[in-house]
Design an enzyme around this catalytic site. Structure first.
Site, PDB file in Angstrom:
ATOM      1  N   CYS B  53       0.795  -1.234   0.000  1.00  0.00           N
ATOM      2  CA  CYS B  53       0.000   0.000   0.000  1.00  0.00           C
ATOM      3  C   CYS B  53       0.826   1.282   0.000  1.00  0.00           C
ATOM      4  O   CYS B  53       0.749   2.080  -0.919  1.00  0.00           O
ATOM      5  CB  CYS B  53      -0.946   0.003   1.196  1.00  0.00           C
ATOM      6  SG  CYS B  53      -2.234  -1.251   1.065  1.00  0.00           S
ATOM      7  N   HIS B 107      -0.982   6.350   2.801  1.00  0.00           N
ATOM      8  CA  HIS B 107      -1.141   5.383   3.874  1.00  0.00           C
ATOM      9  C   HIS B 107      -1.266   6.166   5.178  1.00  0.00           C
ATOM     10  O   HIS B 107      -0.443   7.030   5.459  1.00  0.00           O
ATOM     11  CB  HIS B 107       0.041   4.421   3.929  1.00  0.00           C
ATOM     12  CG  HIS B 107      -0.265   3.205   4.733  1.00  0.00           C
ATOM     13  ND1 HIS B 107      -0.985   2.149   4.227  1.00  0.00           N
ATOM     14  CD2 HIS B 107      -0.013   2.909   6.018  1.00  0.00           C
ATOM     15  CE1 HIS B 107      -1.138   1.244   5.161  1.00  0.00           C
ATOM     16  NE2 HIS B 107      -0.566   1.674   6.260  1.00  0.00           N
TER      17      HIS B 107
END
Lengths: 83, 386
Positions: B53, B107
């Site tokens: 991610c 993130h």
């Protein structure tokens, strides 16, 4: 103008206290990956001569990536080109 | 001349199992994303720079590869590890856009992004209420009843509601040409745990769910290529199976089928939420002046090779969905199978909004260059997709 002929990706792994980076190149036919030792700080550079594994998948015959051809003699020239 | 708005949509862990890709087995029910693809440049061979991610998001949002951002994990923050690079939302904010973010774009967390990279946004960032009932580690997937999610709204439903609310707020000024908006909506699913409204399960009867065709590791695979899919093993219903995560020791077949069914249901759920946001854009009359991009932050392995999650360099982990609608240019739908990368998105959005193309970063060292690109604008593919 000519469009790009490859896409590049990478993924790091820790192995016995060392950082190894898997560098992957995808062209129209192949995905080729080399897992090499990686120096984090300060250089953030791979050591291309310290190899922990290589993968070569031929997407024309094997789109599911079921056979690693990296060490097959008939794929040697393709591997050299991708290196 | 007024600038085009930008609606920047991201899904978490969504591989290209969309109806329009025809890659799912069965074909996945995604009517809204299929409709968006039908008036977009659809990039059928788009690859992320790292199947994880934060590294992937940081890379695409800065237009730089992980070896420049120095973000390879969920901990490092690019402004501290790589350089003070301009991000996509920051670029548009700096040029007068009302830059608004919500959900998962960077993130989250202080270490990874200093709490969503505040410099990128014009106003405080929005996070939905992530109810504990929906994020626990007891089950890898759960279909939520209507009564329950009406009582405790699912985060992505909250997110779509907020996006609609914001569009209604900023839409009139954008329509009058006073201030364009850059609205980033980061959906949380289909990321684990697969939690979704139960009605989406009915789209995928159990008898239609197949096992992956390649259920074993590649022949002659080097061990270092393997990931023990720890992200799935942390769930109690999976850990109870006593699986090791080692190669060729995958999950029982009924569990594989259940996980695949839940993942597909989660994709359809997100498609529905994306559809609600796009419908509002249309209702407000903003459709013809808004660039819409949609992407998944990387692919996902659903038992192919006996592998799960991302964290590898296999095709299923690196191949992700990406499409870009540019009003007046892609309206009839353009499909390309040329190889593209997620670092290509930043220069594409800049060009499609009518700004001067970004300069290519120095090949030697670009850490001191605040604004440059390592990818290539996709605009030429809108003219010639072959």
């Amino acid at each position: 103008r000519k469009w790009k002929s490859a896409a590049f990706s990478q993924y790091p792994r820790y192995l016995n206290g060392l950082l190894v980076m898997g560098y992957s190149v995808r062209n129209e036919r192949f995905r080729y990956t080399e897992w090499v030792q990686f120096n984090r700080k300060p250089s953030f550079k791979p050591k291309w001569n310290i190899l922990y594994g290589a993968e070569l998948y031929d997407h024309t015959t094997d789109p599911g990536e079921n056979y690693n051809r990296a060490n097959e003699p008939e794929y040697h020239d393709h591997r050299v080109t991708l290196m | 001349k007024s600038r085009k708005n930008i609606l920047f949509l991201v899904a978490d862990d969504m591989r290209p199992d969309l109806g329009v890709y025809r890659s799912g087995d069965p074909v996945i029910h995604t009517p809204n994303l299929d409709a968006l693809a039908g008036k977009s440049l659809l990039l059928k061979k788009a690859y992320v720079q790292q199947a994880y991610c934060s590294p992937s998001r940081t890379s695409l949002l800065t237009g730089r590869r992980p070896d420049t951002t120095h973000v390879y994990d969920l901990i490092h923050y690019f402004r501290k590890s790589g350089g003070n690079f301009t991000t996509i939302p920051q670029y548009f904010k700096d040029r007068g856009y009302n830059s608004i973010g919500m959900g998962k774009i960077f993130h989250p967390g202080q270490k990874a992004s200093d709490f969503d990279d505040p410099i990128s946004w014009s106003r405080p960032y929005f996070h939905p209420d992530e109810n504990e009932a929906y994020r626990g580690r007891s089950h890898s997937w759960r279909a939520v009843s209507k009564d329950e999610y009406n009582d405790k709204p699912l985060p992505d439903i909250q997110l779509a509601n907020k996006a609609i609310e914001v569009l209604r707020q900023v839409g009139p000024a954008a329509k009058r040409g006073e201030q364009p908006f850059f609205l980033a909506v980061g959906f949380y699913k289909p990321h684990l745990p697969f939690v979704f409204p139960e009605e989406f399960l009915s789209l995928y009867p159990p008898e239609n769910i197949n096992l992956p065709k390649n259920g074993y590791i590649p022949a002659h695979m080097p061990p270092i290529a393997w990931s023990k899919y720890w992200e799935l093993l942390i769930y109690k219903d999976i850990s109870e199976l006593q699986v090791s995560g080692q190669p060729n020791t995958s999950l029982p077949r009924d569990v594989v089928r259940s996980l695949r069914r839940a993942y597909y249901s989660s994709i359809s759920y997100i498609d529905n939420e994306v559809g609600r946001v796009l419908q509002e854009l249309k209702m407000l009359g903003l459709e013809d002046n808004t660039i819409v991009s949609f992407l998944g932050d990387h692919g996902w392995q659903l038992g192919e090779h006996g592998e799960w999650c991302k964290h590898t360099n296999f095709e299923d982990a690196l191949h992700a969905p990406m499409m870009i609608h540019v009003p007046g240019i892609t309206d009839r739908g353009i499909i390309t199978e040329r190889l593209t990368e997620f670092v290509d998105l930043f220069p594409t959005l800049v060009e499609s909004a009518g700004f001067t193309p970004l300069s290519l970063c120095s090949e030697v060292n670009s850490t001191q260059t605040i604004l440059c690109r390592e990818g290539t604008s996709l605009m030429p593919l809108m003219k010639n997709p072959t």
